[in-house]
Write an enzyme that holds these catalytic residues in place. Structure first.
Site, PDB file in Angstrom:
ATOM      1  N   ILE A  54     176.911 137.902 -76.435  1.00 40.97           N
ATOM      2  CA  ILE A  54     175.700 138.720 -76.288  1.00 40.97           C
ATOM      3  C   ILE A  54     176.007 139.986 -75.491  1.00 40.97           C
ATOM      4  N   PHE A  77     175.110 138.984 -67.598  1.00 36.95           N
ATOM      5  CA  PHE A  77     175.340 138.050 -68.704  1.00 36.95           C
ATOM      6  C   PHE A  77     176.402 137.013 -68.345  1.00 36.95           C
ATOM      7  N   SER A  95     178.951 129.189 -71.070  1.00 36.62           N
ATOM      8  CA  SER A  95     177.740 129.118 -71.901  1.00 36.62           C
ATOM      9  C   SER A  95     177.683 127.964 -72.907  1.00 36.62           C
ATOM     10  N   THR A 153     181.011 129.451 -61.837  1.00 33.88           N
ATOM     11  CA  THR A 153     180.564 130.779 -62.286  1.00 33.88           C
ATOM     12  C   THR A 153     179.050 130.903 -62.257  1.00 33.88           C
ATOM     13  N   THR A 170     168.372 131.356 -70.097  1.00 33.92           N
ATOM     14  CA  THR A 170     168.218 130.597 -71.339  1.00 33.92           C
ATOM     15  C   THR A 170     166.936 129.759 -71.330  1.00 33.92           C
ATOM     16  N   ASP A 171     166.446 129.430 -72.526  1.00 34.70           N
ATOM     17  CA  ASP A 171     165.287 128.526 -72.622  1.00 34.70           C
ATOM     18  C   ASP A 171     165.669 127.090 -72.251  1.00 34.70           C
ATOM     19  N   GLU A 172     166.988 126.798 -72.195  1.00 36.24           N
ATOM     20  CA  GLU A 172     167.416 125.412 -71.974  1.00 36.24           C
ATOM     21  C   GLU A 172     167.041 124.910 -70.585  1.00 36.24           C
ATOM     22  N   TYR A 201     175.255 122.542 -68.160  1.00 38.16           N
ATOM     23  CA  TYR A 201     175.064 123.975 -68.450  1.00 38.16           C
ATOM     24  C   TYR A 201     173.671 124.421 -68.020  1.00 38.16           C
ATOM     25  N   LYS A 237     172.431 127.005 -65.025  1.00 40.74           N
ATOM     26  CA  LYS A 237     171.645 128.226 -65.280  1.00 40.74           C
ATOM     27  C   LYS A 237     170.335 128.165 -64.491  1.00 40.74           C
ATOM     28  N   ASN A 265     170.765 132.422 -79.682  1.00 40.31           N
ATOM     29  CA  ASN A 265     171.122 133.658 -80.393  1.00 40.31           C
ATOM     30  C   ASN A 265     172.116 133.359 -81.507  1.00 40.31           C
ATOM     31  N   ASN A 298     168.615 121.710 -87.138  1.00 40.47           N
ATOM     32  CA  ASN A 298     170.033 122.052 -87.332  1.00 40.47           C
ATOM     33  C   ASN A 298     170.487 121.857 -88.779  1.00 40.47           C
ATOM     34  N   ASP A 331     176.465 111.799 -81.883  1.00 40.84           N
ATOM     35  CA  ASP A 331     175.593 112.772 -81.223  1.00 40.84           C
ATOM     36  C   ASP A 331     176.169 113.237 -79.884  1.00 40.84           C
ATOM     37  N   GLY A 336     172.951 113.140 -74.182  1.00 48.52           N
ATOM     38  CA  GLY A 336     171.811 113.834 -73.565  1.00 48.52           C
ATOM     39  C   GLY A 336     171.259 114.970 -74.409  1.00 48.52           C
TER      40      GLY A 336
HETATM   41  P1  NAD Z   1     179.757 133.864 -73.898  1.00 47.07           P
HETATM   42  O1  NAD Z   1     180.331 132.572 -73.424  1.00 47.07           O
HETATM   43  O2  NAD Z   1     180.014 134.319 -75.282  1.00 47.07           O
HETATM   44  O3  NAD Z   1     180.243 135.044 -72.934  1.00 47.07           O
HETATM   45  C1  NAD Z   1     180.305 134.914 -71.547  1.00 47.07           C
HETATM   46  C2  NAD Z   1     181.133 136.072 -71.013  1.00 47.07           C
HETATM   47  O4  NAD Z   1     181.147 135.972 -69.579  1.00 47.07           O
HETATM   48  C3  NAD Z   1     182.589 136.044 -71.476  1.00 47.07           C
HETATM   49  O5  NAD Z   1     182.997 137.331 -71.876  1.00 47.07           O
HETATM   50  C4  NAD Z   1     183.364 135.576 -70.239  1.00 47.07           C
HETATM   51  O6  NAD Z   1     184.686 136.101 -70.172  1.00 47.07           O
HETATM   52  C5  NAD Z   1     182.491 136.147 -69.121  1.00 47.07           C
HETATM   53  N1  NAD Z   1     182.633 135.400 -67.866  1.00 47.07           N
HETATM   54  C6  NAD Z   1     182.655 134.038 -67.699  1.00 47.07           C
HETATM   55  N2  NAD Z   1     182.804 133.745 -66.392  1.00 47.07           N
HETATM   56  C7  NAD Z   1     182.853 134.939 -65.722  1.00 47.07           C
HETATM   57  C8  NAD Z   1     182.974 135.289 -64.360  1.00 47.07           C
HETATM   58  N3  NAD Z   1     183.084 134.348 -63.399  1.00 47.07           N
HETATM   59  N4  NAD Z   1     182.973 136.596 -64.024  1.00 47.07           N
HETATM   60  C9  NAD Z   1     182.880 137.550 -64.974  1.00 47.07           C
HETATM   61  N5  NAD Z   1     182.778 137.275 -66.292  1.00 47.07           N
HETATM   62  C10 NAD Z   1     182.756 135.981 -66.659  1.00 47.07           C
HETATM   63  O7  NAD Z   1     178.188 133.749 -73.600  1.00 47.07           O
HETATM   64  P2  NAD Z   1     176.969 134.404 -74.391  1.00 47.07           P
HETATM   65  O8  NAD Z   1     176.559 133.489 -75.474  1.00 47.07           O
HETATM   66  O9  NAD Z   1     177.284 135.824 -74.681  1.00 47.07           O
HETATM   67  O10 NAD Z   1     175.850 134.325 -73.250  1.00 47.07           O
HETATM   68  C11 NAD Z   1     175.678 135.386 -72.324  1.00 47.07           C
HETATM   69  C12 NAD Z   1     174.562 135.017 -71.366  1.00 47.07           C
HETATM   70  O11 NAD Z   1     173.359 134.789 -72.093  1.00 47.07           O
HETATM   71  C13 NAD Z   1     174.827 133.738 -70.575  1.00 47.07           C
HETATM   72  O12 NAD Z   1     174.352 133.925 -69.266  1.00 47.07           O
HETATM   73  C14 NAD Z   1     174.002 132.681 -71.303  1.00 47.07           C
HETATM   74  O13 NAD Z   1     173.589 131.666 -70.414  1.00 47.07           O
HETATM   75  C15 NAD Z   1     172.839 133.502 -71.786  1.00 47.07           C
HETATM   76  N6  NAD Z   1     172.178 133.016 -73.006  1.00 47.07           N
HETATM   77  C16 NAD Z   1     172.912 132.724 -74.120  1.00 47.07           C
HETATM   78  C17 NAD Z   1     172.257 132.309 -75.283  1.00 47.07           C
HETATM   79  C18 NAD Z   1     173.030 132.010 -76.552  1.00 47.07           C
HETATM   80  O14 NAD Z   1     172.421 131.544 -77.537  1.00 47.07           O
HETATM   81  N7  NAD Z   1     174.335 132.262 -76.632  1.00 47.07           N
HETATM   82  C19 NAD Z   1     170.876 132.187 -75.305  1.00 47.07           C
HETATM   83  C20 NAD Z   1     170.149 132.501 -74.138  1.00 47.07           C
HETATM   84  C21 NAD Z   1     170.818 132.933 -72.998  1.00 47.07           C
HETATM   85  P1  TYD Z   2     175.064 125.133 -79.994  1.00 46.79           P
HETATM   86  O1  TYD Z   2     175.351 126.229 -80.956  1.00 46.79           O
HETATM   87  O2  TYD Z   2     176.172 124.506 -79.241  1.00 46.79           O
HETATM   88  O3  TYD Z   2     173.916 125.671 -79.001  1.00 46.79           O
HETATM   89  P2  TYD Z   2     173.010 124.867 -77.896  1.00 46.79           P
HETATM   90  O4  TYD Z   2     173.621 123.542 -77.639  1.00 46.79           O
HETATM   91  O5  TYD Z   2     173.094 125.771 -76.724  1.00 46.79           O
HETATM   92  O6  TYD Z   2     171.631 124.791 -78.492  1.00 46.79           O
HETATM   93  O7  TYD Z   2     174.309 123.971 -80.793  1.00 46.79           O
HETATM   94  C1  TYD Z   2     173.122 124.243 -81.534  1.00 46.79           C
HETATM   95  C2  TYD Z   2     172.635 122.921 -82.066  1.00 46.79           C
HETATM   96  O8  TYD Z   2     173.568 122.437 -83.032  1.00 46.79           O
HETATM   97  C3  TYD Z   2     172.529 121.836 -80.995  1.00 46.79           C
HETATM   98  O9  TYD Z   2     171.394 121.014 -81.286  1.00 46.79           O
HETATM   99  C4  TYD Z   2     173.810 121.033 -81.169  1.00 46.79           C
HETATM  100  C5  TYD Z   2     174.094 121.154 -82.662  1.00 46.79           C
HETATM  101  N1  TYD Z   2     175.525 121.132 -83.049  1.00 46.79           N
HETATM  102  C6  TYD Z   2     175.939 120.297 -84.082  1.00 46.79           C
HETATM  103  O10 TYD Z   2     175.130 119.556 -84.691  1.00 46.79           O
HETATM  104  N2  TYD Z   2     177.258 120.308 -84.435  1.00 46.79           N
HETATM  105  C7  TYD Z   2     178.171 121.096 -83.792  1.00 46.79           C
HETATM  106  O11 TYD Z   2     179.395 121.027 -84.139  1.00 46.79           O
HETATM  107  C8  TYD Z   2     177.733 121.961 -82.746  1.00 46.79           C
HETATM  108  C9  TYD Z   2     178.706 122.837 -82.008  1.00 46.79           C
HETATM  109  C10 TYD Z   2     176.390 121.949 -82.403  1.00 46.79           C
END
Ligand code: NAD
Ligand code: TYD
Length: 355
Positions: free
Chosen positions: A12, A80, A84, A99, A133-135, A159, A163, A189, A258, A290, A293
């Site tokens: 992101i 960010f 994650s 982190t 995150t919504d989690e 996780y 957060k 996302n 899913n 599964d 949790g």
């Molecule tokens: P990502 O894992 O793709 O990227 C995380 C980035 O943070 C990486 O580039 C990593 O190198 C960097 N990083 C990790 N530890 C670090 C540290 N100690 N110092 C500096 N940089 C560090 O994650 P993402 O999916 O891009 O998520 C970004 C943010 O958005 C996170 O805070 C996550 O909780 C939040 N978020 C993600 C989603 C999603 O669906 N991916 C949804 C809602 C919120």
């Molecule tokens: P994920 O992309 O890991 O996001 P999050 O756990 O943060 O929601 O998983 C999305 C959903 O898909 C989650 O319900 C777990 C499920 N999932 C699978 O069924 N198979 C997989 O291999 C992965 C990675 C996730």
């Protein structure tokens, strides 16, 4: 004026940096530790853009963060940086605590001391936007209303617990020290540069490689999907107009099971890149043990952000998912570079006991 983005080489964060520089003239300092999830190739298109300054480092490094804030006279921080992936947090929570909790705390400390010393007009304009995150709200029953900003925090995975802890610290820094914070809690996302350990990019990649598409449990868990660029536009909007100390939920009103998501991916791939043997990609779907949790349902009520700040997503799930599949088909070189030795060992660790 300059903003500091942390974690801007991840999924992101890199989308945000690319969008920011496309939408605004304001420079970005991008602090990222470059863990397995950070990838400078995400930022290749701005390699020659003098408005982007990449710095490798840790949000938990108080000295380095303090120096960057001073040196660039930062007027806003968008945080960010995080560990994650829920499955990784189950196999090894330590990095998530370091982190997401300790790192966020040290970042807040560096920001607080910098902010305190600013002249009063700069102090009033300064913002710290925490991306969450919504989690953190836990899991919904089928008939529950979507998460509002007032929902109780009930995190269920290491996780989401880490957060949640960082969200609480951000809140406390506003209430105790007056730090001008904003928090966004977004749903799942998807889109370009998504690391292929997460459901959508993993299934696209496995489908193309002729590998099983692993569905945890019965595949009826629900996630609320938002195209990553809509998340970026929401963050820009909250940064520009959000009320200090407030929380904004971000989502696209796209709840999907899913299994339905994976069937949609398969159907798009059947059209865009049919299998050589003529079989549908859905024939690769494979049910596996599964996740421990496993949260059953997430859903976001984004009404506050829409009403108060006028934000709306640009993509529907149907338009966004098609763009995403096309992006992965067009960027197989990017995926190839990501699938390094470290990725292979993660896949073995997470899936070998399951399939
Ligand atoms: P990502 O894992 O793709 O990227 C995380 C980035 O943070 C990486 O580039 C990593 O190198 C960097 N990083 C990790 N530890 C670090 C540290 N100690 N110092 C500096 N940089 C560090 O994650 P993402 O999916 O891009 O998520 C970004 C943010 O958005 C996170 O805070 C996550 O909780 C939040 N978020 C993600 C989603 C999603 O669906 N991916 C949804 C809602 C919120
Ligand atoms: P994920 O992309 O890991 O996001 P999050 O756990 O943060 O929601 O998983 C999305 C959903 O898909 C989650 O319900 C777990 C499920 N999932 C699978 O069924 N198979 C997989 O291999 C992965 C990675 C996730």
């Amino acid at each position: 004026m300059t903003i500091l983005v942390t974690g801007g080489a991840g999924f992101i964060g890199s989308n945000f940096v690319l969008d920011w520089l496309a939408e605004s003239a304001e420079p970005v300092v991008n602090l990222d530790k470059l863990t397995y999830a950070g990838n400078l190739q995400n930022l290749a298109s701005i390699a020659d853009d003098s408005r982007h300054r990449f710095v490798q480092g840790d949000i938990g490094d108080y000295e380095q963060v303090s120096q960057l804030l001073q040196q660039h006279q930062i007027r806003a921080v968008v945080n960010f940086a995080a560990e994650s992936h829920v499955d990784r947090s189950i196999h090894g929570p330590e990095d998530f605590i370091q982190t997401n909790i300790v790192g966020s705390f040290r970042l807040l400390e560096a920001v607080r001391h910098y902010w305190n010393a600013l002249p009063s007009d700069a102090k009033a304009e300064f913002r710290f936007l925490h991306v969450s995150t919504d989690e953190v709200y836990g899991s919904l029953e089928q008939t529950d209303p979507p998460f509002a900003e007032t929902n109780q925090y009930q995190p269920n995975s290491p996780y989401s617990a880490s957060k949640a802890a960082s969200d609480h610290l951000v809140r406390a820094y506003h209430h105790t020290y007056g730090l001008p914070v904003l928090t966004t809690n977004c749903s799942n996302n998807y889109g370009p540069y998504h690391f292929p350990e997460k459901l959508i990019p993993l299934c696209i990649q496995n489908a193309l490689a002729g590998k099983p598409l692993p569905i945890y449990g019965d595949g009826q868990q629900i996630r609320d999907w938002l195209y990553v660029k809509d998340h970026c536009s929401a963050i820009r909007r909250v940064l520009a107009a959000g009320k200090i100390g407030e929380v904004y939920n971000v989502g696209g009103w796209n709840e999907k099971a899913n299994l339905d998501v994976v069937h949609t991916l398969c159907a798009i791939l059947d059209q865009l890149k049919p299998r050589a043997d003529g079989l549908p990609y859905a024939s690769q779907i494979s049910y596996v043990t599964d996740r421990p949790g496993h949260d059953r349902r997430y859903a976001i009520d984004a009404g506050k952000l829409e009403r108060e700040l006028g934000w709306k997503p640009a993509e529907t799930f149907e338009s966004g998912i098609r763009k995403t599949v096309q992006w992965y088909l067009d960027h197989q070189d990017w995926v190839g570079n990501v699938l390094s030795g470290d990725y292979q060992s993660w896949m073995a660790k997470n899936y070998s006991g399951r399939i």
